[in-house]
Write a protein that holds these residues in place. Structure first.
Motif, PDB file in Angstrom:
ATOM      1  N   GLU A 156       0.802  -1.227   0.000  1.00 11.03           N
ATOM      2  CA  GLU A 156       0.000   0.000   0.000  1.00 11.03           C
ATOM      3  C   GLU A 156       0.836   1.279   0.000  1.00 11.03           C
ATOM      4  O   GLU A 156       0.298   2.372  -0.155  1.00 11.03           O
ATOM      5  N   PHE A 157       2.161   1.151   0.183  1.00 15.86           N
ATOM      6  CA  PHE A 157       3.018   2.326   0.145  1.00 15.86           C
ATOM      7  C   PHE A 157       2.863   3.052  -1.185  1.00 15.86           C
ATOM      8  O   PHE A 157       2.896   2.439  -2.250  1.00 15.86           O
ATOM      9  N   GLY A 158       2.676   4.363  -1.111  1.00 18.14           N
ATOM     10  CA  GLY A 158       2.523   5.162  -2.311  1.00 18.14           C
ATOM     11  C   GLY A 158       1.096   5.341  -2.762  1.00 18.14           C
ATOM     12  O   GLY A 158       0.808   6.204  -3.596  1.00 18.14           O
ATOM     13  N   GLY A 159       0.179   4.540  -2.207  1.00 17.54           N
ATOM     14  CA  GLY A 159      -1.215   4.601  -2.618  1.00 17.54           C
ATOM     15  C   GLY A 159      -2.024   5.588  -1.805  1.00 17.54           C
ATOM     16  O   GLY A 159      -1.506   6.315  -0.944  1.00 17.54           O
ATOM     17  N   GLU A 160      -3.320   5.597  -2.042  1.00 16.63           N
ATOM     18  CA  GLU A 160      -4.225   6.554  -1.378  1.00 16.63           C
ATOM     19  C   GLU A 160      -4.243   6.399   0.136  1.00 16.63           C
ATOM     20  O   GLU A 160      -4.472   7.368   0.860  1.00 16.63           O
ATOM     21  N   GLY A 161      -4.052   5.162   0.611  1.00 18.87           N
ATOM     22  CA  GLY A 161      -4.118   4.919   2.043  1.00 18.87           C
ATOM     23  C   GLY A 161      -2.842   5.249   2.783  1.00 18.87           C
ATOM     24  O   GLY A 161      -2.798   5.143   4.014  1.00 18.87           O
ATOM     25  N   SER A 162      -1.794   5.641   2.072  1.00 22.05           N
ATOM     26  CA  SER A 162      -0.511   5.902   2.716  1.00 22.05           C
ATOM     27  C   SER A 162      -0.208   7.387   2.734  1.00 22.05           C
ATOM     28  O   SER A 162      -0.711   8.169   1.920  1.00 22.05           O
ATOM     29  N   TYR A 163       0.649   7.776   3.674  1.00 26.04           N
ATOM     30  CA  TYR A 163       1.133   9.149   3.776  1.00 26.04           C
ATOM     31  C   TYR A 163       2.607   9.039   4.134  1.00 26.04           C
ATOM     32  O   TYR A 163       3.057   9.514   5.163  1.00 26.04           O
ATOM     33  N   GLY A 164       3.350   8.360   3.253  1.00 27.38           N
ATOM     34  CA  GLY A 164       4.624   7.803   3.633  1.00 27.38           C
ATOM     35  C   GLY A 164       5.854   8.657   3.405  1.00 27.38           C
ATOM     36  O   GLY A 164       5.837   9.696   2.744  1.00 27.38           O
ATOM     37  N   HIS A 165       6.943   8.154   3.977  1.00 26.21           N
ATOM     38  CA  HIS A 165       8.247   8.808   3.904  1.00 26.21           C
ATOM     39  C   HIS A 165       9.298   7.704   3.961  1.00 26.21           C
ATOM     40  O   HIS A 165       9.078   6.660   4.574  1.00 26.21           O
TER      41      HIS A 165
END
Length: 825
Positions: free
Chosen positions: A425-434
């Motif tokens: 899910e990294f990079g998708g709508e559900g993520s807010y990643g770093h």
């Protein structure tokens, strides 16, 4: 005074002689002393707006009289040789990230632009976003324009107010008043925090005092790429389509920029344009369509230590560092790739895959913009600055699925098991990643340290490409002269043949502090003219002077709070000879102590000159308006809101974190019952919402998108006029604790429950507070932004803290509501 020959120069001299102005401040040479490049036409351009000249001559009675003669009406235009100007500022990119400078992120459009222009290999920024942007747009050092840090950490000290002095008008305003069309697309993080609400004032917004005729983008440090909070001018708008329909912010910004420039050239072909394109990519959150991520699958299994070595060799072959450059070692504060938990490495790899994809995706849309201006590209000066600072090390040592966890001091909530569960899910709508700190360090190869660390080149050296076929003969060349972001504005003015203004809107201007880079465009061996430059960010300090640099690191970027700061006098300074040491690899401080002391003194002189002092290494205190000494939009313990109000930033709403509070809403419910949001703050990645579901009031608290707590009323809200209230009794004992929540209808308890954990510092960097609906992503999965509108009527909503929350006795009388509202004015 010389009668008809009296001009601005004479006025300034007269003011000096009268003691109204210190000698040397804002001086400009007289018209007849200017070179042709400085003043190529007969229009006085150093006083802005350019004064209107009244017609002097015979006035006839009859327009048909043969002696009737008036000059034709002409719009203001810059000198005939002035080029179009495009500056593209990519966000949070280290020197060693883009393939144009030897990095692993494929940027073919950047490379294409460089092949037709110049690579500047020693161009520098300030190590942080807001300061770099204000310096870029004004030609002055960031402390000189009050932007010593991000706007949210502004203080009352002159170098840190976040307020642009009216003695330092921005470049866009000078160009507009000289006849340029101007537009900004993307990120604007220069508006003082207390001026970001829909009530303004808008003097610091791009279309206010910023000098831009058109703005499409966002206000703040970062934004959700899938569902951003957008503005057109100063009007909040929603994205034109949903993520399911293929929306992505970078593509949208490119579309708007392309449409604007096509229209501008179609309607005003004789008028040059100045475009500032700052997409916000590749700042976190790292979000990009899956097909771009798939291109990088498995390409970073070797880890960050090996990646730096690979990048280093590419940089030598490419010529962006010299053959004898030394790869700086990893600091012990940064873990080795081999020391990371093997079970975590797939997640670490995915973080870097997403970032590289994000960068390539950004390059693609920058390429679309460059293709759109191809018909006028020969006469367009393009600056592509690959990063407003070094790569960001704000993502913790293991990275983050939701970076807000780190900003709230809750990084531990994202366990390795949690990160692995979110791998796909990294990079998708559900993520807010770093990504992890190690990747940021790798992306800054071959230099030490990262964003925020202004002492070392890893925080400040950003690869820059300059392209201007009509002004640059060398194609694909390299330039090694030292340069800084404050050099951009004077370069543009010189290229356009426009003098730096002496007066703007009647206010005398201070001198531009940057050095034009035009001298180097067609002379690779020209001696550098920007010989001295100080650096400071978060008390990390440095000074460059004629090849030498003295630096000291005071603070570590990923330590967001609670870090015990050393005394400034205990900071350890290092000394580097850039004439023989390109990468700051060999510390000569012990070998040449006198040289170090000389540069330390020079840093202090420059610091005093540009408002760097007093040094301020406070952390949490800087984010408290009262302690910091900056204005606060909201005062007191009560705030009254009305139905339909929305897009209120966190700085525009009472802070309910780490304390007891109450929310009361006066509503009207139809006989069929009401559905939808009463008030919501935050979004999918953290926040709270009071809403109705199946006619019943419900409260939802969302902790970082990882945990959530629900309290629901036992019965529907009665039809007609009703007062819905929630009271949160905070446990206390520190930040981010839980509490008991109780729901009331017209003063009668209808439900209660526990919220075991809360967010103690910030809900979101981009989500807002809305009354009667919720924009952006939603706090609760019970509704969407499109189904969130309250189906009844909301008369008002009041937030109360402290005694005002306790004294209401579960019901607010109308007289009491207005009394408190008026008392807080």
């Amino acid at each position: 005074m010389r009668g008809a020959g009296f001009d601005a120069y004479d006025l300034q001299r007269a003011l000096q002689e009268a003691g109204a102005q210190p000698s040397g401040v804002g001086l400009r040479v007289r018209k007849d002393d200017m070179t042709a490049a400085q003043h190529p036409d007969s229009i006085r351009r150093d006083i802005l707006p350019i004064p209107d000249v009244a017609h002097v001559g015979l006035t006839t009675y009859d327009a048909k009289d043969p002696e009737t003669s008036y000059p034709p009406i002409r719009d203001v235009r810059p000198p005939a040789t002035a080029p179009n100007v495009v500056v593209i500022l990519i966000d949070d990119v280290g020197f060693g990230a883009s393939s144009a400078f030897g990095g692993p992120c494929q940027t073919p459009n950047f490379e294409k632009l460089a092949s037709g222009g110049l690579r500047y290999n020693r161009f520098h920024t300030t190590a942080l976003c807001s300061p770099t942007r204000q310096a870029l747009l004004t030609g002055r050092n960031h402390h000189s324009v009050g932007m010593g840090n991000i706007t949210e950490a502004a203080t009352a000290a002159p170098g840190y107010t976040s307020v642009l002095p009216n003695t330092k008008a921005p470049l866009a305003l000078a160009l507009k008043l000289n006849g340029y069309s101007t537009a900004q697309f993307g990120k604007c993080h220069e508006v003082p925090a207390w001026q970001t609400s829909p009530a303004g004032p808008f003097t610091a917004w791009p279309t206010g005092g910023g000098g831009f005729e058109y703005f499409y983008g966002f206000i703040g440090g970062e934004n959700n790429q899938w569902d951003p909070a957008l503005y057109e001018g100063t009007t909040p708008i929603e994205p034109p389509k949903t993520p399911a329909e293929g929306y992505h912010l970078t593509e949208d910004l490119a579309d708007k920029a392309i449409n604007w420039v096509r229209q501008q050239k179609a309607l005003l072909p004789d008028k040059p344009f100045f475009m500032y394109f700052a997409p916000g990519a590749t700042h976190a959150p790292h979000q990009v369509p899956q097909e771009w991520i798939d291109k990088y699958k498995g390409k970073f299994a070797h880890g960050w230590d090996s990646q730096r070595e690979i990048t280093f060799e590419r940089q030598k072959k490419l010529g962006v560092i010299p053959p004898d450059a030394v790869l700086t070692p990893r600091d012990p504060e940064i873990p080795a790739w081999d020391d990371m938990d093997p079970a975590l490495k797939p997640a670490l790899e995915r973080e870097m895959e997403v970032y590289a994809a994000f960068m390539e995706h950004t390059d693609h849309h920058v390429g679309r913009l460059l293709d759109a201006i191809e018909p006028v590209l020969d006469d367009t000066l393009v600056y592509l600055i690959v990063g407003d600072n070094g790569a960001s090390a704000e993502g913790t040592l293991q990275g983050a699925y939701n970076e807000m966890a780190n900003f709230n001091g809750m990084a531990d909530i994202e366990t390795p098991e949690f990160l692995m569960s979110k791998l796909d899910e990294f990079g998708g709508e559900g993520s807010y990643g770093h990504y992890a700190v190690g990747w940021a360090w790798a992306m800054d190869a071959p230099y030490q340290w990262t964003k925020q660390v202004a002492s070392h080149w890893g925080g400040t050296r950003n690869g820059t490409i300059v392209h201007w076929p009509n002004g640059i003969a060398d194609k694909g060349g390299h330039r090694n002269q030292f340069s800084h972001v404050i050099d951009f504005a004077p370069t543009v003015l010189e290229a356009a043949g426009i003098p730096a203004p002496t007066f703007v809107n009647g206010v005398m201007q201070s001198p531009i502090e940057g050095t034009s880079m035009l001298y180097s465009f067609n002379d690779a061996d020209a001696p550098e003219r920007h010989e001295t430059q100080y650096f400071e960010m978060f008390c990390n300090r440095g000074i460059y002077h004629k090849g030498w640099s003295a630096v000291t690191k005071h603070r570590t970027p990923w330590a967001m709070g609670g870090q015990e700061m050393p005394a400034f006098d205990d900071d350890v300074w290092e000394l580097y000879d850039g004439n023989t040491d390109w990468t700051q690899a060999v510390d000569l401080s012990k070998k040449y102590p006198d040289k170090l002391h000389e540069l330390q003194r020079l840093w202090l002189i420059e610091a005093v000159k540009h408002n760097v002092l007093p040094l301020d290494d406070r952390q949490i205190e800087r984010f408290n308006p009262t302690l910091a000494g900056r204005p606060s939009l909201i005062k007191g313990n009560s705030q009254l809101l009305f139905g339909g109000m929305g897009r209120l930033s966190e700085n525009s709403v009472l802070d309910i974190k780490n304390k007891s509070f109450a929310v009361t809403a006066q509503v009207e419910v139809p006989s069929s019952g009401a559905e939808g949001v009463i008030i919501a703050q935050g979004g999918r990645f953290g926040g709270w919402s009071l809403y109705t579901k199946d006619g019943c009031a419900k409260f939802h608290y969302n902790v970082l998108g990882i945990k959530s707590f629900d309290i629901e009323a036992s019965e529907p809200i009665p039809a007609g006029a009703a007062q819905v209230r929630m009271e949160f009794d905070y446990d206390g004992g520190g930040m981010g604790r839980g509490g008991t929540l109780t729901l009331y209808y017209d003063g009668t308890e209808v439900g209660s429950g526990r919220v075991d954990q809360t967010q103690g510092v910030v809900f979101s960097a981009d989500e807002t507070t809305d009354v009667g609906y919720e924009s952006g992503t939603t706090v609760s999965p019970d509704y969407t932004a499109h189904t969130s509108r309250f189906t009844g009527k909301i008369d008002w909503v009041r937030i109360d803290l402290g005694e005002d929350a306790e004294d209401a006795d579960h019901y607010i009388e109308p007289d009491e509501r207005f009394r408190i509202a008026m008392a807080r004015q």
